[in-house]
Write an enzyme that holds these catalytic residues in place. Structure first.
Site, PDB file in Angstrom:
ATOM      1  N   HIS A 149       0.612  -1.074  -0.131  1.00  0.00           N
ATOM      2  CA  HIS A 149      -0.298  -0.099   0.208  1.00  0.00           C
ATOM      3  C   HIS A 149       0.895   1.156  -0.223  1.00  0.00           C
ATOM      4  O   HIS A 149       0.232   2.841   0.383  1.00  0.00           O
ATOM      5  CB  HIS A 149      -1.259   0.315   1.126  1.00  0.00           C
ATOM      6  CG  HIS A 149      -2.075   0.757   1.416  1.00  0.00           C
ATOM      7  ND1 HIS A 149      -2.253   1.516   1.716  1.00  0.00           N
ATOM      8  CD2 HIS A 149      -3.656   0.833   0.593  1.00  0.00           C
ATOM      9  CE1 HIS A 149      -3.437   2.536   1.986  1.00  0.00           C
ATOM     10  NE2 HIS A 149      -3.997   2.048   0.893  1.00  0.00           N
ATOM     11  N   LYS A 162       3.046   4.838  -1.038  1.00  0.00           N
ATOM     12  CA  LYS A 162       2.983   5.476  -2.506  1.00  0.00           C
ATOM     13  C   LYS A 162       4.117   6.150  -2.449  1.00  0.00           C
ATOM     14  O   LYS A 162       4.022   7.041  -1.699  1.00  0.00           O
ATOM     15  CB  LYS A 162       1.732   5.846  -2.240  1.00  0.00           C
ATOM     16  CG  LYS A 162       0.174   5.447  -2.659  1.00  0.00           C
ATOM     17  CD  LYS A 162      -0.564   5.101  -1.441  1.00  0.00           C
ATOM     18  CE  LYS A 162      -1.636   4.720  -1.541  1.00  0.00           C
ATOM     19  NZ  LYS A 162      -1.892   4.109  -0.161  1.00  0.00           N
ATOM     20  N   ASP A 218      15.827  11.380  -9.386  1.00  0.00           N
ATOM     21  CA  ASP A 218      17.140  11.126  -9.197  1.00  0.00           C
ATOM     22  C   ASP A 218      17.603  11.381  -7.758  1.00  0.00           C
ATOM     23  O   ASP A 218      19.475  11.333  -7.585  1.00  0.00           O
ATOM     24  CB  ASP A 218      18.057  12.457  -9.248  1.00  0.00           C
ATOM     25  CG  ASP A 218      16.919  13.161 -10.699  1.00  0.00           C
ATOM     26  OD1 ASP A 218      17.040  12.743 -11.687  1.00  0.00           O
ATOM     27  OD2 ASP A 218      16.779  13.701 -11.156  1.00  0.00           O
ATOM     28  N   HIS A 243      -9.377  10.951   1.687  1.00  0.00           N
ATOM     29  CA  HIS A 243      -8.550   9.540   1.820  1.00  0.00           C
ATOM     30  C   HIS A 243      -7.608   9.805   2.588  1.00  0.00           C
ATOM     31  O   HIS A 243      -6.424   9.553   2.774  1.00  0.00           O
ATOM     32  CB  HIS A 243      -8.891  10.144   0.595  1.00  0.00           C
ATOM     33  CG  HIS A 243      -7.762   8.290   0.315  1.00  0.00           C
ATOM     34  ND1 HIS A 243      -6.821   8.528  -0.469  1.00  0.00           N
ATOM     35  CD2 HIS A 243      -8.638   7.337   0.615  1.00  0.00           C
ATOM     36  CE1 HIS A 243      -6.465   7.120  -0.660  1.00  0.00           C
ATOM     37  NE2 HIS A 243      -6.848   6.891   0.235  1.00  0.00           N
ATOM     38  N   LYS A 299      -4.786  10.470   5.689  1.00  0.00           N
ATOM     39  CA  LYS A 299      -4.250   9.756   6.464  1.00  0.00           C
ATOM     40  C   LYS A 299      -3.461  10.348   7.825  1.00  0.00           C
ATOM     41  O   LYS A 299      -1.916  10.916   6.968  1.00  0.00           O
ATOM     42  CB  LYS A 299      -3.274   8.328   6.750  1.00  0.00           C
ATOM     43  CG  LYS A 299      -4.220   7.816   5.085  1.00  0.00           C
ATOM     44  CD  LYS A 299      -3.344   6.954   3.869  1.00  0.00           C
ATOM     45  CE  LYS A 299      -3.926   6.995   3.126  1.00  0.00           C
ATOM     46  NZ  LYS A 299      -4.660   6.449   2.749  1.00  0.00           N
ATOM     47  N   ASP A 344      -1.055  16.148  20.302  1.00  0.00           N
ATOM     48  CA  ASP A 344      -0.611  17.738  21.270  1.00  0.00           C
ATOM     49  C   ASP A 344       0.404  18.656  19.954  1.00  0.00           C
ATOM     50  O   ASP A 344      -0.596  18.552  18.974  1.00  0.00           O
ATOM     51  CB  ASP A 344      -0.075  17.575  22.498  1.00  0.00           C
ATOM     52  CG  ASP A 344      -0.086  16.643  23.564  1.00  0.00           C
ATOM     53  OD1 ASP A 344      -1.604  16.225  23.316  1.00  0.00           O
ATOM     54  OD2 ASP A 344       0.325  15.630  23.763  1.00  0.00           O
TER      55      ASP A 344
END
Length: 400
Positions: free
Chosen positions: A146, A148, A153, A318, A320, A325
């Site tokens: 999962h 990404k 370079d 979507h 995450k 704090d």
């Protein structure tokens, strides 16, 4: 009658096989998974929250690559955005830039053999990760890559929630506008992202390339303190528990799917008992079957305990993220669900820089303005269909 008995017997055998396959596959995965976490690194960060802005910038950076492009995605679709992405990679490969592309086998199932053939003929090194394989066919079909991740370079990295497909640039009316958090990173920590990509490439592409100095240039430090935590095989649960235990005043969780494990849920309730304010942002509109219903039993208990739950209503949420704090912000690829906790390969970034945390908090505050507080009345209103779906979702929550 005989046929019915045979059918019932066959179904029972299939259920037993699935259970044994999953149990043994998971047992092996737990042994193989190794815990990795960087020390404190220093880099420069940008954050993107809208797909059209991100992909305009991302594609521009890809076009400017001069040495190598290493890309790992969960989903790449065979649509206009996916084809533009492939065209850029093919052009770079034909210019002499080394291009390596690793896609999850099931997440990118739209990528057919004819497309793979075209990519390879253009000079792209291509592989599918996490293929379904013996002896644990069912378990291996559930363990997904999962992550990404892009390294350009050896100097520029991208990490976050965006995959490549039309829905991520508002091309799916039901889910538009799409809201996500994506990091662009430069500085010394790119060497670690490069190393993580090469580990996956070694496993699935069959080449060990860690000894190539060109992949690991000497890079300057930046101003943002952070660390990376790649996870698999249950390691993420321990990390999330540790973040919750760190909190003294407030925890904010932004996730498209809220399906915590029992230990994580217990820690959240304990945090409430010690006076920590808990805020959760989830989508109002679901993108997958049963994921909302799977969250309701947790959300009811948290709301009763005094947590505040918001449903994002300006499109699909979507992102995450976890804020603890004012001292830590987590942005990465992992959802707050059991699939990310126990089945997926993920990678998250913990950021400790107060200024960048404030930038993220400003983004989240805008998202809260586009959200509506979820109430107990809405969650307890009699609804037979929802109740049935909740029961089903509870039974299969690890696979959602």
């Amino acid at each position: 009658m005989k046929f019915l008995l045979y059918l019932c017997g066959l179904l029972l055998l299939i259920i037993i096989w699935l259970g044994v396959d999953f149990h043994l596959g998971r047992k092996k995965h737990l042994v193989l998974g190794s815990k990795v976490e960087t020390g404190i690194l220093h880099g420069h960060f940008e954050i993107f929250t809208h797909g059209k802005d991100f992909f305009k910038h991302y594609f521009q950076e890809l076009r400017q690559a001069t040495v190598h492009v290493h890309v790992l995605y969960y989903i790449v679709r065979d649509d206009d955005l996916g084809r533009e992405f492939f065209t850029i990679l093919k052009e770079k490969a034909q210019e002499g830039v080394e291009v390596r592309l690793l896609l999850d086998r099931l997440g990118s199932m739209e990528i057919k053999p004819c497309i793979v053939k075209e990519l390879r003929e253009a000079g792209i090194h291509f592989a599918f990760s996490n293929r379904i394989k013996l002896p644990y066919l069912f378990y291996s079909s559930q363990v997904r890559n999962h992550r990404k991740l892009t390294i350009i370079d050896g100097k520029i990295g991208f990490l976050g929630g965006f995959n490549i497909g039309k829905e991520y640039i508002d091309g799916e009316p039901k889910l538009s506008p799409w809201r996500d958090y994506q990091l662009k990173i430069t500085g010394e920590s790119i060497n670690f992202l490069q190393s993580e990509f090469l580990l996956d490439w070694h496993e699935y592409g069959g080449e060990n390339l860690h000894n190539r100095p060109a992949y690991f240039p000497k890079l300057p430090k930046g101003g943002v303190r952070h660390q990376f935590t790649p996870t698999e095989a249950g390691q993420l649960e321990e990390n999330f528990i540790r973040l919750i235990q760190m909190a003294e005043r407030a925890i904010l969780i932004g996730t498209p799917y809220f399906i915590p494990s029992a230990p994580i849920f217990a820690e959240l309730l304990e945090a409430r008992r010690r006076g920590v304010a808990i805020t959760i942002i989830v989508p109002f509109t679901a993108d997958h079957f049963l994921v909302q219903e799977a969250s309701y039993r947790y959300l009811r208990t948290l709301i009763q305990a005094g947590a505040r739950v918001y449903q994002y209503k300006n499109g699909f949420y979507h992102a995450k993220t976890i804020l603890v704090d004012d001292k830590l912000c987590d942005i990465g690829t992992a959802n707050f669900d059991m699939r990310s906790l126990f089945l997926n390969k993920e990678i998250n970034c913990y950021i400790y820089d107060p200024d960048f945390i404030e930038r993220v908090r400003a983004v989240i505050n805008r998202d809260l303005l586009d959200s509506e507080l979820l109430t107990m009345a809405a969650l307890t209103k009699p609804n037979l269909l929802r109740a049935a779906k909740e029961r089903l979702a509870g039974a299969i929550s690890i696979f959602l």
